[in-house]
Every structure is written in C-alpha cells, then in structure tokens.
Design a protein around this motif. Structure first.
Motif, PDB file in Angstrom:
ATOM      1  N   ILE A   4      56.695 -64.546 -15.926  1.00 14.20           N
ATOM      2  CA  ILE A   4      57.761 -65.200 -15.190  1.00 14.20           C
ATOM      3  C   ILE A   4      59.088 -64.774 -15.785  1.00 14.20           C
ATOM      4  N   TYR A   5      59.998 -64.360 -14.920  1.00 14.78           N
ATOM      5  CA  TYR A   5      61.224 -63.703 -15.345  1.00 14.78           C
ATOM      6  C   TYR A   5      62.436 -64.452 -14.837  1.00 14.78           C
ATOM      7  N   GLN A   6      63.466 -64.488 -15.662  1.00 11.52           N
ATOM      8  CA  GLN A   6      64.708 -65.118 -15.272  1.00 11.52           C
ATOM      9  C   GLN A   6      65.872 -64.187 -15.590  1.00 11.52           C
ATOM     10  N   THR A   7      66.803 -64.094 -14.646  1.00  6.66           N
ATOM     11  CA  THR A   7      68.033 -63.335 -14.884  1.00  6.66           C
ATOM     12  C   THR A   7      69.206 -64.101 -14.299  1.00  6.66           C
ATOM     13  N   PRO A   8      70.381 -64.016 -14.904  1.00  7.88           N
ATOM     14  CA  PRO A   8      70.611 -63.396 -16.206  1.00  7.88           C
ATOM     15  C   PRO A   8      70.102 -64.277 -17.336  1.00  7.88           C
ATOM     16  N   ARG A   9      70.006 -63.768 -18.522  1.00  5.10           N
ATOM     17  CA  ARG A   9      69.618 -64.586 -19.665  1.00  5.10           C
ATOM     18  C   ARG A   9      70.797 -65.418 -20.164  1.00  5.10           C
ATOM     19  N   TYR A  10      71.977 -64.862 -20.080  1.00  2.00           N
ATOM     20  CA  TYR A  10      73.194 -65.549 -20.498  1.00  2.00           C
ATOM     21  C   TYR A  10      74.261 -65.301 -19.441  1.00  2.00           C
ATOM     22  N   LEU A  11      75.065 -66.332 -19.151  1.00  3.46           N
ATOM     23  CA  LEU A  11      76.114 -66.212 -18.151  1.00  3.46           C
ATOM     24  C   LEU A  11      77.289 -67.081 -18.556  1.00  3.46           C
ATOM     25  N   ALA A  92      59.769 -72.470 -14.160  1.00  5.48           N
ATOM     26  CA  ALA A  92      58.351 -72.505 -14.495  1.00  5.48           C
ATOM     27  C   ALA A  92      57.518 -72.361 -13.232  1.00  5.48           C
ATOM     28  N   SER A  93      56.263 -71.973 -13.408  1.00  3.17           N
ATOM     29  CA  SER A  93      55.337 -71.916 -12.288  1.00  3.17           C
ATOM     30  C   SER A  93      53.982 -72.426 -12.749  1.00  3.17           C
ATOM     31  N   SER A  94      53.163 -72.840 -11.771  1.00  2.00           N
ATOM     32  CA  SER A  94      51.831 -73.327 -12.136  1.00  2.00           C
ATOM     33  C   SER A  94      50.878 -73.146 -10.964  1.00  2.00           C
ATOM     34  N   PHE A 105      56.455 -71.003 -18.487  1.00  2.00           N
ATOM     35  CA  PHE A 105      57.904 -70.982 -18.432  1.00  2.00           C
ATOM     36  C   PHE A 105      58.487 -69.589 -18.598  1.00  2.00           C
ATOM     37  N   GLY A 106      59.611 -69.360 -17.913  1.00  2.00           N
ATOM     38  CA  GLY A 106      60.418 -68.185 -18.152  1.00  2.00           C
ATOM     39  C   GLY A 106      61.252 -68.360 -19.403  1.00  2.00           C
ATOM     40  N   PRO A 107      62.014 -67.318 -19.778  1.00  2.00           N
ATOM     41  CA  PRO A 107      62.799 -67.366 -21.018  1.00  2.00           C
ATOM     42  C   PRO A 107      64.065 -68.198 -20.922  1.00  2.00           C
TER      43      PRO A 107
END
Lengths: 114, 108
Positions: A4-11, A92-94, A105-107
């Motif tokens: 599971i991926y999240q973007t951006p990591r910081y904003l 998150a996914s399930s 969970f993603g990062p």
C-alpha cells in the motif's frame, strides 16, 4: 503482506490551497480507510470505503472528502487547506481472509499547512 | 462507541528485558489487532487476535474476550522493538477504534 502506497510522503503547503493525498494498494482489497494522527496521539478514522463507489465518514469529523472509483485507489482531497489540517494522514486497506480481517497501513503523509 | 484503554502509557526497558502491555476494552468485539508504529511512523500489524493466544517469535498475545482485555508480551526485548504499540478493536462493521498506545523505549 499488503503493498500500500501513499504520495506524497511529506507536503508543506500554504493556507487556502487545494491538495490531494494519494493512496493505492495492489492487493485487490475491498475495504480502504483514512486515519488522521497527530504526533504522539492515537489514530482517528476519518473516512472508509467498502468497495467501488462506496464511501462513508468515519468517527472523527473532517473537512476532507474521498472518492473510490477504482478498487486500488482511494484519494483524499482538501479543497482549502488550513493550519488546523496539519497532521499525519494514514491510509489502510483490509480484506477478510483465512478467518482474519487484518488492516495493512501505508507509510503515511505528513502534512504541514502554513 | 467502544472505549479502548492501554497501559502503561510509557515503558522504558533495558535490552534483554521482558514486558507486558495491556489493552482493556469496554464492549464485546469481533476484531482486535495489535500494531507497532516505528519511529518513522509506519504501522505494522503484529497480531489479529479477537480471542485466544498467538505467538510470533519473541512476541505473543492473549485476548480474554469474556473479560474484555488483551495482553501483548515482548520477551528478550531489542532496541528495534522501540516505538508505539497500539491496540485496536472493532465490531462487525470492519471499523477499528484505536487506543492511545504504549510508548516503548528499549535502551542498549
């Protein structure tokens, strides 16, 4: 293990800007979730989805909105960011499998609104 | 809604020590999970354990559903065990309610 991926990591963004936080998962899970977590605090559910075209608000009121037009994609949008939106956002996914409903969970995305 | 209380809120250990973390919840649950959040913010699922006992290496967990509590045991702790441990519970609607967590620091 789910990917599971999240973007951006910081904003870091100014007040009044529109932002979209991306979340994608490659496991084909039906259920997806967005949580908000302030530093040192617990997670609060702000949105969830049980499948395509299904979205619900979570337990914590949020000015953000979500959409689910594809199974793998669950973006979160803030139309007009404010300093009070500064927080970490976790996706998150399930899926129920082998007698278990485990959330992965993603990062996370750390958002700072100036 | 369901209430989740975790104890202790903070715990400092020397490497090699054992520890027990507790999670109390206020209603019957269909779902209970333990997570570890590392210092970089990533949450990792440790156990899905709405009832019974499970073990995974140095970690084990026990949930006594009838008495509404769960315990997470960490044996021979290592510095990499540091972070926040969350207990999360849920009913039949797949949503999870998180406790406030236990901040574990393992010193070398």
């Amino acid at each position: 293990e789910a990917d599971i991926y999240q973007t951006p990591r910081y904003l870091v963004i100014g007040t009044g800007k529109k932002i979209t936080l991306e979340c994608s998962q490659t496991m084909g899970h039906d259920k997806m979730y967005w949580y908000q977590q302030d530093p040192g605090m617990e997670l609060h559910l702000i949105h969830y989805s049980y499948g395509v075209n299904s979205t619900e608000k979570g337990d914590l009121s949020s000015e953000s909105t979500v959409s689910r037009i594809r199974t793998e994609h669950f973006p979160l949008t803030l139309e007009s960011a404010r300093p009070s939106h500064t927080s970490q956002y976790l996706c998150a996914s399930s899926e129920y499998s082998q007698g278990q409903e485990t959330q992965y969970f993603g990062p996370g995305t750390r958002l700072l609104v100036l | 809604g369901i209430q989740v209380e975790q104890s202790p809120p903070d715990l400092i250990l020397q490497e090699g020590a054992n520890s027990t973390l507790r999670c109390n919840f206020s209603d019957s649950v269909n779902n209970l999970q333990w997570f570890h959040q590392n210092p970089w913010g990533q949450l990792i699922n440790l156990f899905y354990i709405p009832s019974g006992t499970k073990q995974n290496g140095r970690l084990s967990a026990t949930t006594v559903a009838t008495e509404r509590y769960s315990l997470l045991y960490i044996s021979s702790s290592q510095t990499t065990d540091s972070g926040v441990y969350f207990c999360a519970v849920g009913g039949s609607n797949y949503k999870l309610t998180f406790g406030k967590g236990t901040l574990l620091t393992v010193n070398p």
